[in-house]
Scaffold this active site. Structure first.
Site, PDB file in Angstrom:
ATOM      1  N   HIS A  92      -9.869  15.015  -5.486  1.00 59.27           N
ATOM      2  CA  HIS A  92     -10.163  16.403  -5.844  1.00 59.27           C
ATOM      3  C   HIS A  92     -10.565  16.453  -7.314  1.00 59.27           C
ATOM      4  O   HIS A  92      -9.856  15.903  -8.169  1.00 59.27           O
ATOM      5  CB  HIS A  92      -8.945  17.286  -5.606  1.00 59.27           C
ATOM      6  CG  HIS A  92      -9.246  18.759  -5.690  1.00 59.27           C
ATOM      7  ND1 HIS A  92      -9.901  19.434  -4.695  1.00 59.27           N
ATOM      8  CD2 HIS A  92      -8.997  19.668  -6.660  1.00 59.27           C
ATOM      9  CE1 HIS A  92     -10.035  20.713  -5.039  1.00 59.27           C
ATOM     10  NE2 HIS A  92      -9.496  20.873  -6.225  1.00 59.27           N
TER      11      HIS A  92
ATOM     12  N   LYS B 156      -6.194  26.956   4.450  1.00 63.87           N
ATOM     13  CA  LYS B 156      -4.792  26.922   4.028  1.00 63.87           C
ATOM     14  C   LYS B 156      -4.369  28.293   3.500  1.00 63.87           C
ATOM     15  O   LYS B 156      -5.211  29.154   3.228  1.00 63.87           O
ATOM     16  CB  LYS B 156      -4.593  25.856   2.945  1.00 63.87           C
ATOM     17  CG  LYS B 156      -5.366  26.120   1.648  1.00 63.87           C
ATOM     18  CD  LYS B 156      -5.138  25.028   0.631  1.00 63.87           C
ATOM     19  CE  LYS B 156      -5.900  25.327  -0.656  1.00 63.87           C
ATOM     20  NZ  LYS B 156      -5.633  24.328  -1.708  1.00 63.87           N
TER      21      LYS B 156
ATOM     22  N   ARG C 181     -15.582  19.948   1.449  1.00 68.54           N
ATOM     23  CA  ARG C 181     -14.478  20.883   1.680  1.00 68.54           C
ATOM     24  C   ARG C 181     -14.864  22.242   1.092  1.00 68.54           C
ATOM     25  O   ARG C 181     -14.939  22.416  -0.121  1.00 68.54           O
ATOM     26  CB  ARG C 181     -13.188  20.351   1.052  1.00 68.54           C
ATOM     27  CG  ARG C 181     -12.748  19.003   1.612  1.00 68.54           C
ATOM     28  CD  ARG C 181     -11.335  18.653   1.152  1.00 68.54           C
ATOM     29  NE  ARG C 181     -11.196  18.652  -0.302  1.00 68.54           N
ATOM     30  CZ  ARG C 181     -11.436  17.611  -1.082  1.00 68.54           C
ATOM     31  NH1 ARG C 181     -11.842  16.454  -0.567  1.00 68.54           N
ATOM     32  NH2 ARG C 181     -11.258  17.701  -2.379  1.00 68.54           N
TER      33      ARG C 181
ATOM     34  N   ARG D  94      -1.938  15.584  -9.461  1.00 73.86           N
ATOM     35  CA  ARG D  94      -0.948  16.136  -8.530  1.00 73.86           C
ATOM     36  C   ARG D  94      -0.337  15.016  -7.698  1.00 73.86           C
ATOM     37  O   ARG D  94       0.775  14.572  -7.964  1.00 73.86           O
ATOM     38  CB  ARG D  94      -1.599  17.201  -7.633  1.00 73.86           C
ATOM     39  CG  ARG D  94      -2.060  18.433  -8.394  1.00 73.86           C
ATOM     40  CD  ARG D  94      -2.501  19.553  -7.476  1.00 73.86           C
ATOM     41  NE  ARG D  94      -3.624  19.196  -6.608  1.00 73.86           N
ATOM     42  CZ  ARG D  94      -4.397  20.090  -5.992  1.00 73.86           C
ATOM     43  NH1 ARG D  94      -4.147  21.389  -6.140  1.00 73.86           N
ATOM     44  NH2 ARG D  94      -5.400  19.708  -5.232  1.00 73.86           N
TER      45      ARG D  94
ATOM     46  N   TYR E 204       8.026  55.221 -13.476  1.00 76.88           N
ATOM     47  CA  TYR E 204       9.135  54.610 -14.194  1.00 76.88           C
ATOM     48  C   TYR E 204       8.813  54.386 -15.669  1.00 76.88           C
ATOM     49  O   TYR E 204       7.721  53.932 -16.029  1.00 76.88           O
ATOM     50  CB  TYR E 204       9.485  53.257 -13.569  1.00 76.88           C
ATOM     51  CG  TYR E 204      10.079  53.346 -12.183  1.00 76.88           C
ATOM     52  CD1 TYR E 204      11.376  53.795 -11.990  1.00 76.88           C
ATOM     53  CD2 TYR E 204       9.341  52.960 -11.069  1.00 76.88           C
ATOM     54  CE1 TYR E 204      11.926  53.863 -10.716  1.00 76.88           C
ATOM     55  CE2 TYR E 204       9.879  53.021  -9.790  1.00 76.88           C
ATOM     56  CZ  TYR E 204      11.176  53.479  -9.628  1.00 76.88           C
ATOM     57  OH  TYR E 204      11.722  53.546  -8.367  1.00 76.88           O
TER      58      TYR E 204
ATOM     59  N   CYS F 134       4.704  51.240  -8.518  1.00 74.54           N
ATOM     60  CA  CYS F 134       6.016  51.161  -7.865  1.00 74.54           C
ATOM     61  C   CYS F 134       5.967  50.147  -6.715  1.00 74.54           C
ATOM     62  O   CYS F 134       4.924  49.571  -6.425  1.00 74.54           O
ATOM     63  CB  CYS F 134       6.418  52.534  -7.335  1.00 74.54           C
ATOM     64  SG  CYS F 134       6.334  53.857  -8.574  1.00 74.54           S
TER      65      CYS F 134
ATOM     66  N   ASP G  11       6.077  50.664  -3.547  1.00 76.66           N
ATOM     67  CA  ASP G  11       5.315  51.097  -2.387  1.00 76.66           C
ATOM     68  C   ASP G  11       4.215  52.103  -2.704  1.00 76.66           C
ATOM     69  O   ASP G  11       3.478  52.502  -1.801  1.00 76.66           O
ATOM     70  CB  ASP G  11       6.259  51.753  -1.360  1.00 76.66           C
ATOM     71  CG  ASP G  11       7.489  50.909  -1.104  1.00 76.66           C
ATOM     72  OD1 ASP G  11       7.331  49.791  -0.589  1.00 76.66           O
ATOM     73  OD2 ASP G  11       8.598  51.359  -1.437  1.00 76.66           O
TER      74      ASP G  11
END
Length: 386
Positions: A166, A41, A222, A137, A268, A314, A316
């Site tokens: 679970h 997943k 699992r 859940r 910054y 930042c 990027d």
């Protein structure tokens, strides 16, 4: 397989041989009659769903588990024919689509079953019933709910293939809550087996349970976080039931190197100012790539040595305090090993006060994934240009 191109100096490396190693180690650790769900997943926890799914199946996994119907359909679209279970809720109106693609789905609501019985199914729909034994859940919680839900399965088009739960604390040192969940699960299972005449696959073991209790009476396990070479918690890592190999590493390069003077500030907010003349390197990776601002101050590896990120990260780019000048193009490792030094997924998670599961998931798809198998380049996946 086509090799795609990317035009930036940041990338993720995925070792498919590590995925295979981890499946094979688990296979030797558990009773040989048990079967394995490889949990892929969330784009295989950020590693690449199709690539990991194929590697896991080739290594001995018996089936795949995902969270969304969309994820299951994507695997089918890429030619994967192995059994697939969607562990999350799907809309009742999408049940025909799941059935048509031979995808098993999870259910736990009587009203949902009633809605599915009113739609036209192209073929039988495989169902796995979810029990909430303490995770809180989704799932049924009582024997009355179980009896009521079973009564709705009076349609030959609905095939009860499996049942699962679970465990919320299987990775912790204290087993009190785990045992409470396990007792409830056993009670519900005993009731079901007493009233349901057909074979059912039972699976409750996540990675932690699979590693710590390999003999638990389950048909399937699992294998989630540990499929990727990561232990579910520091407790399980300390116990080290099997030796896992991490599959994921994150790298970039220096694109600019400069010397700044004492008192010069970086990024910054001017949150970092040099206390002396320093060498600063710029790395082209930032919070848009998943290397979030809270990682200011963590180390990266350059030339096999630890060097700290300085100034705010930042969108990027980020900056690193260097121990000396380096040429542009020098490799920077954010997660992984250089020489004798390593920055692990667990270290990054601890710095962020979170769990290792979260780290590969937040590294965005705009960071290309490069797939290797035993050192051989297999595939390059670039979500930006593909």
């Amino acid at each position: 397989m086509a090799i795609e191109t990317f035009y930036r100096d940041s990338w993720v490396e995925i070792r498919l041989d590590a995925i295979s190693h981890n499946i094979q180690k688990l296979r030797k650790h558990i009773p040989k009659e048990k079967k394995i769900f490889a949990v892929v997943k969330a784009n295989a926890y950020g590693h690449g769903d199709v690539q990991v799914a194929n590697a896991a199946l080739e290594a001995g996994a018996d089936a795949l588990a995902v969270s969304l119907l969309d994820e299951a359909l994507r695997l089918r679209e890429h030619g994967i024919t192995a059994p697939i279970l969607v562990m999350g809720w799907i809309r009742s109106k999408d049940a025909p689509l799941a059935a048509a693609h031979d995808i098993a789905v999870t259910f736990f609501q009587k009203e949902w079953v009633q809605e599915v019985k009113r739609v036209e199914l192209p073929c039988p729909l495989k169902l796995h019933m979810k029990w909430d034994t303490g995770m809180g859940r989704v799932g049924i919680r009582t024997l009355d709910e179980l009896e009521s839900l079973l009564a709705e399965l009076d349609d030959d088009r609905l095939v009860l293939e499996g049942v699962f739960t679970h465990f919320a604390t299987a990775d912790e040192e204290d087993f009190v809550y785990f045992e409470r969940q396990r007792r409830l699960y056993k009670d519900m299972r005993a009731y079901l087996e007493g009233v349901w005449p057909k074979p059912i696959v039972f699976h409750s073991s996540n990675s932690a349970t699979s590693l710590r209790f390999p003999g638990q009476q389950e048909d399937m396990l699992r294998f989630g976080i540990s499929l990727y070479g990561l232990y579910p918690s520091p407790v399980v890592k300390a116990e080290r039931p099997i030796e896992l190999q991490p599959a994921f590493s994150l790298h970039s390069s220096l694109v600019h190197v400069k010397q700044v003077k004492k008192g010069d500030c970086i990024s910054y907010g001017a949150t970092y100012c040099a206390e002396e003349d320093e060498w600063i390197g710029t790395v082209p990776l930032g919070y848009a790539d998943g290397w979030i601002r809270q990682l200011q101050g963590i180390d990266v590896l350059i030339d096999g040595k630890r060097m700290p990120i300085v100034g705010r990260i930042c969108m990027d780019q980020f900056m690193v305090k260097l121990d000396q000048p380096y040429e542009t193009g020098e490799k920077v490792t954010l997660i992984g090993r250089q020489g004798n030094e390593e920055i692990s997924m667990d270290e990054v998670a601890a710095y962020l006060d979170t769990i290792n599961y979260e780290i590969p998931c937040i590294i965005s798809s705009r960071v290309p994934r490069i797939y290797y198998d035993s050192g051989e380049l297999i595939e390059v996946k670039n979500a930006v240009t593909s």
